[in-house]
Design a protein around this motif. Structure first.
Motif, PDB file in Angstrom:
ATOM      1  N   PRO A 192      41.219 -40.543  -9.382  1.00  0.00           N
ATOM      2  CA  PRO A 192      41.906 -39.755  -8.365  1.00  0.00           C
ATOM      3  C   PRO A 192      41.375 -40.119  -6.977  1.00  0.00           C
ATOM      4  O   PRO A 192      40.186 -40.381  -6.810  1.00  0.00           O
ATOM      5  CB  PRO A 192      41.544 -38.301  -8.729  1.00  0.00           C
ATOM      6  CG  PRO A 192      41.110 -38.349 -10.148  1.00  0.00           C
ATOM      7  CD  PRO A 192      40.473 -39.693 -10.345  1.00  0.00           C
ATOM      8  N   PRO A 193      42.239 -40.149  -5.956  1.00  0.00           N
ATOM      9  CA  PRO A 193      41.757 -40.414  -4.603  1.00  0.00           C
ATOM     10  C   PRO A 193      40.894 -39.261  -4.105  1.00  0.00           C
ATOM     11  O   PRO A 193      41.090 -38.108  -4.502  1.00  0.00           O
ATOM     12  CB  PRO A 193      43.045 -40.543  -3.788  1.00  0.00           C
ATOM     13  CG  PRO A 193      44.054 -39.752  -4.552  1.00  0.00           C
ATOM     14  CD  PRO A 193      43.693 -39.912  -5.999  1.00  0.00           C
ATOM     15  N   ILE A 194      39.944 -39.580  -3.249  1.00  0.00           N
ATOM     16  CA  ILE A 194      39.099 -38.534  -2.669  1.00  0.00           C
ATOM     17  C   ILE A 194      39.942 -37.532  -1.899  1.00  0.00           C
ATOM     18  O   ILE A 194      39.692 -36.328  -1.919  1.00  0.00           O
ATOM     19  CB  ILE A 194      38.016 -39.160  -1.764  1.00  0.00           C
ATOM     20  CG1 ILE A 194      37.035 -39.970  -2.614  1.00  0.00           C
ATOM     21  CG2 ILE A 194      37.271 -38.094  -0.978  1.00  0.00           C
ATOM     22  CD1 ILE A 194      36.015 -40.746  -1.808  1.00  0.00           C
ATOM     23  N   SER A 195      40.978 -38.035  -1.226  1.00  0.00           N
ATOM     24  CA  SER A 195      41.878 -37.161  -0.463  1.00  0.00           C
ATOM     25  C   SER A 195      43.309 -37.536  -0.819  1.00  0.00           C
ATOM     26  O   SER A 195      43.735 -38.667  -0.571  1.00  0.00           O
ATOM     27  CB  SER A 195      41.636 -37.329   1.042  1.00  0.00           C
ATOM     28  OG  SER A 195      42.524 -36.534   1.792  1.00  0.00           O
ATOM     29  N   HIS A 196      44.056 -36.618  -1.437  1.00  0.00           N
ATOM     30  CA  HIS A 196      45.408 -36.953  -1.854  1.00  0.00           C
ATOM     31  C   HIS A 196      46.418 -36.642  -0.765  1.00  0.00           C
ATOM     32  O   HIS A 196      46.110 -36.013   0.249  1.00  0.00           O
ATOM     33  CB  HIS A 196      45.769 -36.237  -3.165  1.00  0.00           C
ATOM     34  CG  HIS A 196      45.756 -34.736  -3.081  1.00  0.00           C
ATOM     35  ND1 HIS A 196      46.730 -34.018  -2.423  1.00  0.00           N
ATOM     36  CD2 HIS A 196      44.902 -33.818  -3.600  1.00  0.00           C
ATOM     37  CE1 HIS A 196      46.484 -32.731  -2.517  1.00  0.00           C
ATOM     38  NE2 HIS A 196      45.372 -32.579  -3.224  1.00  0.00           N
ATOM     39  N   TYR A 197      47.655 -37.110  -0.968  1.00  0.00           N
ATOM     40  CA  TYR A 197      48.722 -36.903   0.008  1.00  0.00           C
ATOM     41  C   TYR A 197      48.928 -35.402   0.221  1.00  0.00           C
ATOM     42  O   TYR A 197      48.942 -34.621  -0.721  1.00  0.00           O
ATOM     43  CB  TYR A 197      50.029 -37.532  -0.487  1.00  0.00           C
ATOM     44  CG  TYR A 197      51.084 -37.690   0.575  1.00  0.00           C
ATOM     45  CD1 TYR A 197      51.107 -38.813   1.387  1.00  0.00           C
ATOM     46  CD2 TYR A 197      52.058 -36.721   0.774  1.00  0.00           C
ATOM     47  CE1 TYR A 197      52.073 -38.975   2.374  1.00  0.00           C
ATOM     48  CE2 TYR A 197      53.026 -36.871   1.754  1.00  0.00           C
ATOM     49  CZ  TYR A 197      53.031 -37.995   2.550  1.00  0.00           C
ATOM     50  OH  TYR A 197      53.992 -38.129   3.524  1.00  0.00           O
ATOM     51  N   GLY A 198      49.101 -35.023   1.465  1.00  0.00           N
ATOM     52  CA  GLY A 198      49.229 -33.601   1.807  1.00  0.00           C
ATOM     53  C   GLY A 198      47.935 -33.022   2.311  1.00  0.00           C
ATOM     54  O   GLY A 198      47.941 -32.057   3.077  1.00  0.00           O
ATOM     55  N   ALA A 199      46.806 -33.623   1.926  1.00  0.00           N
ATOM     56  CA  ALA A 199      45.512 -33.191   2.445  1.00  0.00           C
ATOM     57  C   ALA A 199      45.120 -34.005   3.668  1.00  0.00           C
ATOM     58  O   ALA A 199      44.093 -33.742   4.284  1.00  0.00           O
ATOM     59  CB  ALA A 199      44.438 -33.337   1.363  1.00  0.00           C
ATOM     60  N   GLN A 200      45.952 -34.993   4.025  1.00  0.00           N
ATOM     61  CA  GLN A 200      45.680 -35.846   5.173  1.00  0.00           C
ATOM     62  C   GLN A 200      46.522 -35.422   6.368  1.00  0.00           C
ATOM     63  O   GLN A 200      47.610 -34.877   6.223  1.00  0.00           O
ATOM     64  CB  GLN A 200      46.004 -37.308   4.840  1.00  0.00           C
ATOM     65  CG  GLN A 200      45.178 -37.871   3.683  1.00  0.00           C
ATOM     66  CD  GLN A 200      45.580 -39.297   3.382  1.00  0.00           C
ATOM     67  OE1 GLN A 200      46.768 -39.611   3.324  1.00  0.00           O
ATOM     68  NE2 GLN A 200      44.594 -40.159   3.206  1.00  0.00           N
ATOM     69  N   ARG A 201      46.035 -35.728   7.565  1.00  0.00           N
ATOM     70  CA  ARG A 201      46.755 -35.350   8.779  1.00  0.00           C
ATOM     71  C   ARG A 201      48.063 -36.113   8.936  1.00  0.00           C
ATOM     72  O   ARG A 201      49.001 -35.628   9.548  1.00  0.00           O
ATOM     73  CB  ARG A 201      45.871 -35.607  10.005  1.00  0.00           C
ATOM     74  CG  ARG A 201      44.720 -34.633  10.172  1.00  0.00           C
ATOM     75  CD  ARG A 201      43.911 -34.948  11.395  1.00  0.00           C
ATOM     76  NE  ARG A 201      43.341 -36.287  11.313  1.00  0.00           N
ATOM     77  CZ  ARG A 201      42.722 -36.892  12.318  1.00  0.00           C
ATOM     78  NH1 ARG A 201      42.620 -36.295  13.494  1.00  0.00           N
ATOM     79  NH2 ARG A 201      42.222 -38.104  12.168  1.00  0.00           N
TER      80      ARG A 201
END
Length: 364
Positions: free
Chosen positions: A335-344
């Motif tokens: 899993p990515p450390i930060s998934h889509y929607g959690a990024q600006r």
């Protein structure tokens, strides 16, 4: 060896490691906002070549030799240059690769690129397919670009396409896809699972327009300007009659899927752009759904798929709920450390019918 948990699509932390190990090589250092949850944005270099025709380099041939054969003139992108509607361009990218023998890659247009009807494909030395990079490839990358509806202004560093990396065969078969839906509700309603997850067009929007059609004679769009252009200067709304519409040949439409989609953080998905047995039309340029698109642990996020539709050869009747394509799901290697929607910069999370980020009030 790369530090990955299993075969699958690489998350952004692994892509960062690939840069540090020299697997991804760059003319200038990568920027942090180039990294997406499961892909890397690619940057245009300083030169562009206007070419007579699209081409693939073919086995054992470098792209530069084919450019010499087909180029018409060369352009400097350092101060910006216009790529004209209906013309074909070849642009060396700032990134190049030295892939391990067990790692392959694939590319696709960024979402905003596809929504501008800007055909963008990656080619490589010795390549026999667009957007596909064989395991072990060592060499430069090029973007072939053909604006179909709007002329665009680009410059060195502009980002029109993205690349993702995988090891092994991460695609889910239909049985695995049904099990994933049972555990994670990846689509609204009853899933249509047959060679992937089926999705359909929404042409029932309570007397509102169901999409947009590109106007034929418009001003230039600067690819790097966001929230800058009036919708009605470039698009006209389209309506459905009795939940159906007729697609005009070689006209570009932006429509939306009937279903909402949710991509769990440990999976990614790819929209297959053309399926001949359900109609002579393309429904998507970008084609890649990052881990976390439309996802929330409580189910509060609802994201539809935007359809970039171009009909070929003859007029075609499209009806509400008609299947227009399929999503192929793939496992992530981690899993990515930060998934889509959690990024600006998750511009399309929770989207309904939405144009590209270049337009004011693009979500309508």
């Amino acid at each position: 060896m790369l530090r990955i948990d299993r075969d699958g699509v690489f998350p952004h932390q692994t892509i960062e490691e690939m840069e540090s190990r020299g697997i991804i090589r760059c003319a200038s250092p990568l920027q942090s906002d180039q990294f997406q949850p499961a892909s890397l944005d690619l940057r245009l270099g300083s030169r562009a070549f206007r070419i007579r025709a699209s081409f693939l380099s073919g086995r054992n041939l470098p792209v530069r030799e084919r450019v010499e054969e087909f180029q018409m003139h060369e352009m400097d992108l350092s101060e910006g240059a216009v790529l004209e509607k209906g013309c074909v361009y070849l642009i060396p990218l700032q990134e190049s690769l030295r892939l391990p023998a067990d790692v392959q890659a694939a590319a696709n247009a960024k979402s905003s690129t596809g929504r501008l009807d800007l055909l963008t494909r990656l080619i490589t030395d010795g390549g026999s397919e667009f957007d596909q990079i064989e395991a072990g490839y060592d060499g430069p990358l090029y973007a072939e670009i053909c604006p179909r509806s709007f002329s665009v202004l680009v410059r060195t560093g502009s980002r029109l396409n993205q690349i993702r990396f995988r090891r092994g065969e991460p695609s889910l078969n239909d049985q695995e896809l049904a099990a994933l839906h049972a555990s994670a509700a990846i689509v609204s309603g009853t899933p249509i699972i047959d060679g992937g997850l089926g999705f359909s067009a929404d042409l029932d929007r309570n007397d509102m327009h169901v999409g947009f059609r590109a106007k034929p004679h418009t001003a230039i769009i600067d690819i790097d300007r966001v929230n800058s252009y009036r919708v009605d200067d470039y698009w006209e709304p389209v309506y459905a009659s009795a939940q159906r519409m007729i697609l005009d040949p070689e006209t570009f439409y932006v429509l939306v899927s009937k279903e909402t989609v949710s991509i769990p953080p440990d999976h990614a998905a790819e929209m297959l752009p053309f399926i001949a047995n359900i109609g002579e039309f393309r429904v998507h340029y970008a084609g890649f759904f990052d881990p976390g698109f439309g996802y929330s642990s409580d189910g509060s996020v609802k994201s539809r798929g935007v359809l970039e539709v171009r009909c070929h050869d003859v007029p075609f009747v499209l009806e509400h709920g008609q299947q227009v394509g399929r999503l192929k799901f793939e496992r992530m290697a981690a899993p990515p450390i930060s998934h889509y929607g959690a990024q600006r910069n998750s511009n399309y999370q929770g989207q309904d019918l939405k144009l590209s980020k270049h337009f004011l009030n693009s979500s309508l």
